[in-house]
Design an enzyme around this catalytic site. Structure first.
Site, PDB file in Angstrom:
ATOM      1  N   ILE A 226       0.761  -1.203  -0.030  1.00 26.74           N
ATOM      2  CA  ILE A 226      -0.076   0.074  -0.013  1.00 26.74           C
ATOM      3  C   ILE A 226       0.779   1.312  -0.089  1.00 26.74           C
ATOM      4  O   ILE A 226       0.522   1.994  -0.646  1.00 26.74           O
ATOM      5  CB  ILE A 226      -0.846  -0.082   1.142  1.00 26.74           C
ATOM      6  CG1 ILE A 226      -1.951  -1.224   0.916  1.00 26.74           C
ATOM      7  CG2 ILE A 226      -1.617   1.375   1.346  1.00 26.74           C
ATOM      8  CD1 ILE A 226      -2.839  -1.177   2.334  1.00 26.74           C
ATOM      9  N   ASP A 245      11.504   4.225   4.693  1.00 24.42           N
ATOM     10  CA  ASP A 245      11.285   3.180   5.155  1.00 24.42           C
ATOM     11  C   ASP A 245      12.444   2.738   6.077  1.00 24.42           C
ATOM     12  O   ASP A 245      13.541   3.412   6.293  1.00 24.42           O
ATOM     13  CB  ASP A 245      11.048   2.101   3.857  1.00 24.42           C
ATOM     14  CG  ASP A 245       9.978   0.926   4.502  1.00 24.42           C
ATOM     15  OD1 ASP A 245       9.881   0.221   5.714  1.00 24.42           O
ATOM     16  OD2 ASP A 245       8.868   0.497   3.707  1.00 24.42           O
ATOM     17  N   ASP A 268      14.404   4.356  11.165  1.00 24.67           N
ATOM     18  CA  ASP A 268      13.849   3.552  11.939  1.00 24.67           C
ATOM     19  C   ASP A 268      12.914   4.521  12.683  1.00 24.67           C
ATOM     20  O   ASP A 268      13.279   5.275  13.455  1.00 24.67           O
ATOM     21  CB  ASP A 268      14.802   2.777  12.820  1.00 24.67           C
ATOM     22  CG  ASP A 268      14.058   1.855  13.956  1.00 24.67           C
ATOM     23  OD1 ASP A 268      12.964   2.195  14.125  1.00 24.67           O
ATOM     24  OD2 ASP A 268      14.678   1.313  14.944  1.00 24.67           O
ATOM     25  N   ASN A 292       1.979   5.521   6.820  1.00 30.11           N
ATOM     26  CA  ASN A 292       1.402   4.296   6.380  1.00 30.11           C
ATOM     27  C   ASN A 292       2.067   3.330   6.959  1.00 30.11           C
ATOM     28  O   ASN A 292       1.665   2.222   7.238  1.00 30.11           O
ATOM     29  CB  ASN A 292       1.875   4.332   5.014  1.00 30.11           C
ATOM     30  CG  ASN A 292       1.528   2.956   4.332  1.00 30.11           C
ATOM     31  OD1 ASN A 292       0.378   2.401   4.208  1.00 30.11           O
ATOM     32  ND2 ASN A 292       2.613   2.107   4.004  1.00 30.11           N
ATOM     33  N   ALA A 293       3.355   3.386   7.656  1.00 30.19           N
ATOM     34  CA  ALA A 293       4.255   2.371   8.197  1.00 30.19           C
ATOM     35  C   ALA A 293       3.537   1.658   9.391  1.00 30.19           C
ATOM     36  O   ALA A 293       2.816   2.305  10.027  1.00 30.19           O
ATOM     37  CB  ALA A 293       5.648   3.151   8.870  1.00 30.19           C
ATOM     38  N   LYS A 299      -1.928 -12.064  17.847  1.00 31.17           N
ATOM     39  CA  LYS A 299      -2.189 -13.139  18.969  1.00 31.17           C
ATOM     40  C   LYS A 299      -3.448 -12.899  19.614  1.00 31.17           C
ATOM     41  O   LYS A 299      -3.695 -11.617  19.983  1.00 31.17           O
ATOM     42  CB  LYS A 299      -1.040 -13.448  19.983  1.00 31.17           C
ATOM     43  CG  LYS A 299       0.573 -13.837  19.336  1.00 31.17           C
ATOM     44  CD  LYS A 299       0.421 -15.285  19.265  1.00 31.17           C
ATOM     45  CE  LYS A 299       1.416 -15.896  18.875  1.00 31.17           C
ATOM     46  NZ  LYS A 299       1.632 -17.514  18.762  1.00 31.17           N
ATOM     47  N   ASN A 351     -11.025  -7.084  15.808  1.00 32.22           N
ATOM     48  CA  ASN A 351     -10.894  -8.363  14.928  1.00 32.22           C
ATOM     49  C   ASN A 351     -10.220  -9.161  16.007  1.00 32.22           C
ATOM     50  O   ASN A 351      -9.281  -9.012  16.802  1.00 32.22           O
ATOM     51  CB  ASN A 351      -9.791  -8.120  14.077  1.00 32.22           C
ATOM     52  CG  ASN A 351      -9.994  -8.725  12.720  1.00 32.22           C
ATOM     53  OD1 ASN A 351     -11.172  -9.634  12.621  1.00 32.22           O
ATOM     54  ND2 ASN A 351      -9.139  -9.171  11.867  1.00 32.22           N
ATOM     55  N   TYR A 357      -3.263  -4.564  17.447  1.00 32.77           N
ATOM     56  CA  TYR A 357      -3.344  -3.903  16.185  1.00 32.77           C
ATOM     57  C   TYR A 357      -4.597  -3.102  16.160  1.00 32.77           C
ATOM     58  O   TYR A 357      -4.597  -1.624  15.689  1.00 32.77           O
ATOM     59  CB  TYR A 357      -3.331  -4.843  15.074  1.00 32.77           C
ATOM     60  CG  TYR A 357      -3.454  -4.223  13.623  1.00 32.77           C
ATOM     61  CD1 TYR A 357      -2.014  -3.820  13.001  1.00 32.77           C
ATOM     62  CD2 TYR A 357      -4.714  -4.214  12.820  1.00 32.77           C
ATOM     63  CE1 TYR A 357      -2.200  -3.280  11.713  1.00 32.77           C
ATOM     64  CE2 TYR A 357      -4.447  -3.898  11.503  1.00 32.77           C
ATOM     65  CZ  TYR A 357      -3.381  -3.339  11.222  1.00 32.77           C
ATOM     66  OH  TYR A 357      -3.489  -2.680   9.974  1.00 32.77           O
ATOM     67  N   LYS A 361      -4.798   1.082  15.613  1.00 31.23           N
ATOM     68  CA  LYS A 361      -5.398   1.755  14.546  1.00 31.23           C
ATOM     69  C   LYS A 361      -6.694   2.696  14.990  1.00 31.23           C
ATOM     70  O   LYS A 361      -6.800   3.795  14.348  1.00 31.23           O
ATOM     71  CB  LYS A 361      -5.851   0.721  13.604  1.00 31.23           C
ATOM     72  CG  LYS A 361      -4.827  -0.052  12.890  1.00 31.23           C
ATOM     73  CD  LYS A 361      -3.862   0.962  12.030  1.00 31.23           C
ATOM     74  CE  LYS A 361      -2.737   0.257  11.249  1.00 31.23           C
ATOM     75  NZ  LYS A 361      -2.145   1.065  10.571  1.00 31.23           N
TER      76      LYS A 361
END
Length: 451
Positions: A226, A245, A268, A292-293, A299, A351, A357, A361
């Protein structure tokens, strides 16, 4: 990765078989192609009695060569006549004048007869006024009702069609052209069921063939997927792009930058000196910042260790906050700048196995909402883009059953492409898109998750 079901559904034999079995037959979506100039290839029908419609005829001819009105003697346009062969590519209905419950029937009156006369991948758009801007409770209720209508219609229209609702603030009418150029075009192929608010904005696009000309953009996580698509699309639209990146991706980053004349920067973003090094690497400053990174460390919470939690929060949420803050404090993000945070539908719906995650977000969406009022004084907008199931190397590695579920659990019945996210970011990066700030725009095909 190829979608074999989609390919089969669009073959003659596959279409017949799937319809016989009563299975979904998703349409292959139209997307923007190089060399295309006009927003719409097909007929555009304008209808409704609100005041917003009066601003459309001044630029609508730039969108389509086939313009029609819903009744005779409107705006000097021909009246649309339904025939067996006639097909509409787009419909725009101005509902801003609806203020009484009985007037809601005008939505059915306008759209229902045309649903059998739509071309493949049609675009349907409703215009309204933000309910919170209205003093009359019934008028506010009627305008809020438009959300239920458009989201339901988006799940019914089929044929690769997309439906959106734009609430247009007083004084924001001049920004409708930019919004319609996006939402009525193949650039919004995987965006549907969305509700956005447009506010007044002084900045405007000078050249629609290169709307980002003269702008400098920074894209993090830009070496592949992306991020690479975003960088390439911003460059296509005229921006000078800096691709960032991690050092391990230096070769891929340099090769991509060379392809369209960008520049590569390895860093980094979680290192202690990353903010200072980024400021130093951008002596002239930037106009567009795309975070975007991101990483995943999936888990279930019961099995997730501290390192897996902290790594995702640090990369996905803390780093964008610190880097943006440093650029702002150093004056490296210019006036009328545009900030886009790549969130995720996981941050909206959650999710299983992604609590870290989803938290990160959702936090990005929170950053956009919290910073928007503060940045508005400098003409800077900040928004979040929340992709759904996008065909990338990450989703290609998913188990077959989960991958197929992700592809089909949306109104368009298929996964999106990195290009779909990139086109959305490019629109939000435009000068006139300062009319949108503090909002989240989903690129998910109107996913059933979090709908």
């Amino acid at each position: 990765m190829s979608d074999r079901y989609l390919a089969f559904a669009n073959s003659a034999a596959g279409r017949r078989l799937l319809r016989t079995l009563g299975l979904p037959t998703p349409v292959r979506l139209e997307r923007w192609l190089p060399g295309r100039s006009r927003t719409l290839d097909g007929a555009l029908l304008l209808g409704g009695d609100g005041a917003l419609l009066e601003s459309l005829p001044g630029f609508a001819h730039k969108l389509s060569g086939e313009l029609y009105a819903d009744r005779p003697e409107r705006f000097g346009l021909p009246c649309w006549r339904r025939t067996d062969d006639a097909r509409l590519k787009a419909l725009v209905f101005d509902a801003s004048g609806l203020s009484r419950f009985e007037q809601l029937g005008e939505l059915r009156t306008f759209f229902q007869p045309e649903l059998k006369h739509l071309a493949p991948c049609p675009r349907l758009l409703v215009l309204g006024r933000a309910p919170e801007s209205l003093d009359d409770p019934q008028a506010a209720s009627v305008q809020r009702a438009l959300e239920g209508f458009t989201r339901s219609l988006g799940k019914e229209v089929r044929r690769g069609g997309c439906v959106q609702l734009l609430y247009v603030g007083e004084g924001a009418e001049p920004r409708l052209e930019g919004a319609l150029r996006f939402f009525l075009s193949p650039k919004s192929a995987y965006v549907s069921g969305q509700v956005l608010r447009l506010a007044p904005c002084a900045a405007q696009v000078k050249d629609w063939t290169r709307p980002l000309a003269g702008k400098t953009a920074l894209v993090t996580g830009a070496s592949r997927g992306i991020g690479a698509a975003i960088a390439e699309t911003l460059a296509r639209d005229g921006a000078e792009v800096v691709l960032l990146d991690v050092p391990a991706a230096a070769d891929a980053l340099a090769a991509l930058a060379a392809r369209f004349g960008g520049s590569a920067l390895t860093l980094d973003i979680c290192s202690e000196d990353a903010p200072a090094r980024l400021v130093e690497a951008l002596p002239e400053g930037i106009d567009i910042l795309v975070h975007n990174a991101g990483i995943t460390r999936d888990k279930t919470l019961a099995k997730m260790n501290e390192a897996q939690w902290e790594a995702v929060i640090e990369v996905n949420l803390q780093a964008p906050h610190l880097l943006t803050q440093a650029l702002l404090q150093a004056g490296k993000l210019r006036e009328q700048g545009r900030v886009v945070l790549i969130a995720s539908i996981s941050g909206i719906a959650g999710n299983p196995g992604q609590s870290n995650y989803a938290t990160s977000k959702a936090g990005l969406i929170g950053l956009a909402q919290a910073w928007a009022p503060t940045l508005a004084g400098r003409g800077i907008s900040i928004n979040a883009v929340a992709p759904g199931f996008i065909e990338t190397r990450m989703t290609a590695a998913m188990p077959l059953a989960l991958r197929e579920a992700g592809r089909r659990m949306n109104a368009l019945g298929q996964g999106g492409l990195p290009q779909d996210v990139a086109e959305t970011v490019a629109w939000l990066a435009q000068p006139g898109s300062g009319a949108v700030s503090g909002q989240v725009l989903r690129v998910c095909g109107q996913s059933l998750l979090g709908a």
